[in-house]
Design a protein around this motif. Structure first.
Motif: not given
Length: 189
Positions: A13-18, A39-42, A131-140
């Motif tokens: 969600a943070r990636l999408v918002e960014f 950046l502080r808000a997130h 976060d990108v790498a985590t999403a790739v690893a999670a298959g999402i």
């Protein structure tokens, strides 16, 4: 049993918002102060502030991520409006990743990629790349997309069961495409 829509994982969600900080009505991270605030808000910037150079890096990371997300969707449709993607964004992101290094933290459970920089804004940007790498690893990762309408390119998380969503909004962008297709069919008659 009815199908329930899963929640967008917080890091995604943070990636999408960014990615969606660039909007039709302006750029939410258009100044160093705005970037610092975002950046502080997130919870990505506990200390330090952004300067002009950091803001430019953040914009390049954002546009590179937008280009990466676009590859998770079908080809863009024909549109009279210009494409919202920078054609060199992925190349620029590739060069920036050298300045935003990640290391594997084997002390965490499970092990995870973490930023390897002392500069606060670069640390925040590297966290987004982790976060990108985590999403790739999670298959999402393939669920993160940008709108297929070239003039929009709004990022979204595809909650559909078959991962087939292509528009940020069927009522707006999807409808525009349907109307253009109808006009083309009528003109061909």
């Amino acid at each position: 049993m009815p199908h329930t829509v899963e929640a967008t994982p917080p890091a995604l969600a943070r990636l999408v918002e960014f990615v969606n900080t660039r909007r039709a009505d302006g750029d939410i991270i258009g100044t160093p102060e705005q970037l610092t605030s975002w950046l502080r808000a997130h919870e990505l910037l506990p200390e330090g502030t952004a300067d002009t150079a950091a803001r430019h890096r953040a914009e390049r990371v954002r546009e590179g991520l937008r280009a990466l997300l676009a590859t998770n969707n079908a080809e863009p449709v024909t549109s009279p409006r210009p494409d919202g993607l920078n054609p060199s964004a992925r190349t620029e992101l590739a060069s920036l990743t050298a300045a935003l290094p990640l290391t594997l933290d084997v002390t965490s459970t499970p092990p995870r990629l973490v930023p390897h920089t002392d500069e606060p804004v670069d640390h925040a940007l590297a966290t987004l790349l982790a976060d990108v790498a985590t999403a790739v690893a999670a298959g999402i990762w393939s669920r993160l997309k940008t709108c297929r309408e070239p003039s929009c390119r709004w990022a979204f998380y595809d909650h559909s069961r078959n991962r087939g969503r292509t528009w940020c909004s069927m009522d707006v962008c999807g409808n525009r495409v349907k109307v253009r297709a109808s006009h083309r069919r009528n003109a061909a008659r």
